[in-house]
Design a protein around this motif. Structure first.
Motif, PDB file in Angstrom:
ATOM      1  N   ILE A   1       0.544  -1.003  -0.621  1.00  0.00           N
ATOM      2  CA  ILE A   1      -0.221   0.366  -0.432  1.00  0.00           C
ATOM      3  C   ILE A   1       1.175   1.336  -0.132  1.00  0.00           C
ATOM      4  O   ILE A   1       1.792   1.558   0.929  1.00  0.00           O
ATOM      5  CB  ILE A   1      -1.085  -0.354   1.644  1.00  0.00           C
ATOM      6  CG1 ILE A   1      -2.169  -1.248   0.897  1.00  0.00           C
ATOM      7  CG2 ILE A   1      -2.146   1.136   0.953  1.00  0.00           C
ATOM      8  CD1 ILE A   1      -2.471  -1.241   2.298  1.00  0.00           C
ATOM      9  N   PHE A   2       0.903   2.265  -0.557  1.00  0.00           N
ATOM     10  CA  PHE A   2       1.830   3.135  -1.104  1.00  0.00           C
ATOM     11  C   PHE A   2       0.431   4.639  -0.212  1.00  0.00           C
ATOM     12  O   PHE A   2      -0.445   4.891  -0.628  1.00  0.00           O
ATOM     13  CB  PHE A   2       1.428   3.815  -2.629  1.00  0.00           C
ATOM     14  CG  PHE A   2       2.431   2.967  -2.829  1.00  0.00           C
ATOM     15  CD1 PHE A   2       3.816   2.154  -2.373  1.00  0.00           C
ATOM     16  CD2 PHE A   2       1.216   1.269  -3.758  1.00  0.00           C
ATOM     17  CE1 PHE A   2       4.016   0.991  -3.614  1.00  0.00           C
ATOM     18  CE2 PHE A   2       2.309   0.586  -4.436  1.00  0.00           C
ATOM     19  CZ  PHE A   2       3.138   0.428  -4.054  1.00  0.00           C
ATOM     20  N   VAL A   3       1.657   5.305   1.031  1.00  0.00           N
ATOM     21  CA  VAL A   3       0.569   6.552   1.314  1.00  0.00           C
ATOM     22  C   VAL A   3       1.301   8.183   1.024  1.00  0.00           C
ATOM     23  O   VAL A   3       2.420   7.746   1.323  1.00  0.00           O
ATOM     24  CB  VAL A   3      -0.290   6.532   2.654  1.00  0.00           C
ATOM     25  CG1 VAL A   3      -1.330   5.330   2.652  1.00  0.00           C
ATOM     26  CG2 VAL A   3       1.430   6.214   3.565  1.00  0.00           C
ATOM     27  N   SER A   4       0.803   8.955   0.597  1.00  0.00           N
ATOM     28  CA  SER A   4       1.516   9.962   1.006  1.00  0.00           C
ATOM     29  C   SER A   4       0.747  11.289   1.552  1.00  0.00           C
ATOM     30  O   SER A   4      -0.606  11.332   1.793  1.00  0.00           O
ATOM     31  CB  SER A   4       1.321  10.450  -0.466  1.00  0.00           C
ATOM     32  OG  SER A   4       2.373  11.792  -0.453  1.00  0.00           O
ATOM     33  N   ASP A   5       1.832  12.344   2.229  1.00  0.00           N
ATOM     34  CA  ASP A   5       0.660  13.208   2.758  1.00  0.00           C
ATOM     35  C   ASP A   5       1.550  14.380   1.937  1.00  0.00           C
ATOM     36  O   ASP A   5       1.151  16.069   1.967  1.00  0.00           O
ATOM     37  CB  ASP A   5       1.608  13.969   3.847  1.00  0.00           C
ATOM     38  CG  ASP A   5       3.486  13.855   4.341  1.00  0.00           C
ATOM     39  OD1 ASP A   5       4.470  13.718   2.745  1.00  0.00           O
ATOM     40  OD2 ASP A   5       4.011  14.345   4.822  1.00  0.00           O
ATOM     41  N   GLY A   6       2.089  14.492   0.210  1.00  0.00           N
ATOM     42  CA  GLY A   6       1.901  15.345  -0.564  1.00  0.00           C
ATOM     43  C   GLY A   6       3.380  15.893  -0.863  1.00  0.00           C
ATOM     44  O   GLY A   6       3.678  16.535  -1.298  1.00  0.00           O
ATOM     45  N   THR A   7       4.864  14.865  -0.219  1.00  0.00           N
ATOM     46  CA  THR A   7       6.105  15.657  -0.026  1.00  0.00           C
ATOM     47  C   THR A   7       6.206  14.273   0.365  1.00  0.00           C
ATOM     48  O   THR A   7       7.465  13.790  -0.848  1.00  0.00           O
ATOM     49  CB  THR A   7       5.616  16.371   1.318  1.00  0.00           C
ATOM     50  OG1 THR A   7       4.854  17.663   1.716  1.00  0.00           O
ATOM     51  CG2 THR A   7       7.510  16.853   1.022  1.00  0.00           C
ATOM     52  N   VAL A   8       6.060  13.572   1.360  1.00  0.00           N
ATOM     53  CA  VAL A   8       6.637  11.778   1.735  1.00  0.00           C
ATOM     54  C   VAL A   8       5.772  10.715   1.121  1.00  0.00           C
ATOM     55  O   VAL A   8       4.173  11.336   1.380  1.00  0.00           O
ATOM     56  CB  VAL A   8       7.032  12.150   2.358  1.00  0.00           C
ATOM     57  CG1 VAL A   8       7.717  10.485   3.103  1.00  0.00           C
ATOM     58  CG2 VAL A   8       8.169  12.730   2.795  1.00  0.00           C
ATOM     59  N   MET A   9       6.240  10.090  -0.521  1.00  0.00           N
ATOM     60  CA  MET A   9       5.440   8.748  -0.110  1.00  0.00           C
ATOM     61  C   MET A   9       6.274   7.701   0.891  1.00  0.00           C
ATOM     62  O   MET A   9       7.240   7.262   0.750  1.00  0.00           O
ATOM     63  CB  MET A   9       5.251   8.681  -1.744  1.00  0.00           C
ATOM     64  CG  MET A   9       4.740   7.318  -1.447  1.00  0.00           C
ATOM     65  SD  MET A   9       4.238   6.877  -3.624  1.00  0.00           S
ATOM     66  CE  MET A   9       5.785   6.731  -4.380  1.00  0.00           C
ATOM     67  N   LEU A  10       5.320   7.303   1.642  1.00  0.00           N
ATOM     68  CA  LEU A  10       5.611   5.954   2.331  1.00  0.00           C
ATOM     69  C   LEU A  10       4.961   4.661   1.378  1.00  0.00           C
ATOM     70  O   LEU A  10       3.782   4.345   0.933  1.00  0.00           O
ATOM     71  CB  LEU A  10       5.218   5.818   3.251  1.00  0.00           C
ATOM     72  CG  LEU A  10       6.229   7.153   4.516  1.00  0.00           C
ATOM     73  CD1 LEU A  10       4.611   7.012   5.973  1.00  0.00           C
ATOM     74  CD2 LEU A  10       6.931   6.778   4.544  1.00  0.00           C
ATOM     75  N   THR A  11       6.199   3.413   1.393  1.00  0.00           N
ATOM     76  CA  THR A  11       5.548   2.165   0.674  1.00  0.00           C
ATOM     77  C   THR A  11       5.287   1.216   1.481  1.00  0.00           C
ATOM     78  O   THR A  11       6.136   0.985   2.370  1.00  0.00           O
ATOM     79  CB  THR A  11       6.739   1.808  -0.529  1.00  0.00           C
ATOM     80  OG1 THR A  11       6.688   2.785  -1.588  1.00  0.00           O
ATOM     81  CG2 THR A  11       6.122   0.748  -1.502  1.00  0.00           C
ATOM     82  N   LEU A  12       4.255   0.784   2.152  1.00  0.00           N
ATOM     83  CA  LEU A  12       4.644  -0.534   3.001  1.00  0.00           C
ATOM     84  C   LEU A  12       4.317  -2.010   2.337  1.00  0.00           C
ATOM     85  O   LEU A  12       3.046  -2.023   1.781  1.00  0.00           O
ATOM     86  CB  LEU A  12       3.165   0.020   3.791  1.00  0.00           C
ATOM     87  CG  LEU A  12       2.586   1.322   4.290  1.00  0.00           C
ATOM     88  CD1 LEU A  12       1.590   1.615   4.805  1.00  0.00           C
ATOM     89  CD2 LEU A  12       4.422   1.953   5.717  1.00  0.00           C
TER      90      LEU A  12
END
Length: 145
Positions: free
Chosen positions: A56-67
């Protein structure tokens, strides 16, 4: 970002520089629980998913985290920051010290989050930070100025 300079031999040398993190990949025991933490507590948005991997890929608009989902959560080996090579922690910026304190109070109420220390001054710097372990046990520093 690249720049060029000319040495005395008139040869052109290119200097290569990075410009920040594009994404950070984290292997976790439960990607749905960890994704929910980032979405519900830190206002990240789900920006993608690969169910077959699973990720699952999540982002705060600046950083993306790949879980990434660990394959065998029953036999996982947790990270010990004093004994293992690897990710010690990662830090996310919070917009204000007031928001950092509000977030701290919110995280205190969550069973799946372990607070390592409350917001405190970061040495003699103008920053205030806190440290916690998110669902899955990864250490997250939250920092503001």
């Amino acid at each position: 970002m690249c720049s060029t300079s000319t040495e005395s031999s008139n040869a052109t040398v290119t200097t290569i520089a990075t410009s920040g993190i594009h994404h950070l990949g984290l292997t976790v025991p439960d990607i749905k629980q960890t994704a929910a933490f980032f979405i519900e507590q830190l206002n990240f948005k789900k920006v993608g998913e690969k169910p077959a991997y699973p990720a699952i890929f999540v982002s705060d608009g600046t950083v993306m985290l790949t879980l990434w989902q660990i394959k065998d959560a029953e036999n996982l080996i947790t990270f010990d920051r004093t004994k293992n090579v690897g990710l010690h922690h990662f830090a996310l910026k919070v917009n204000s010290i007031e928001q950092l304190h509000t977030l701290y109070q919110k995280l205190l109420k969550l069973d799946q989050v372990a607070i390592e220390f409350a917001p405190e001054a970061l040495g003699d710097s103008p920053f205030v930070h806190m440290m916690c372990s998110i669902p899955g046990g990864i250490r997250l520093e939250l920092i503001s100025q």
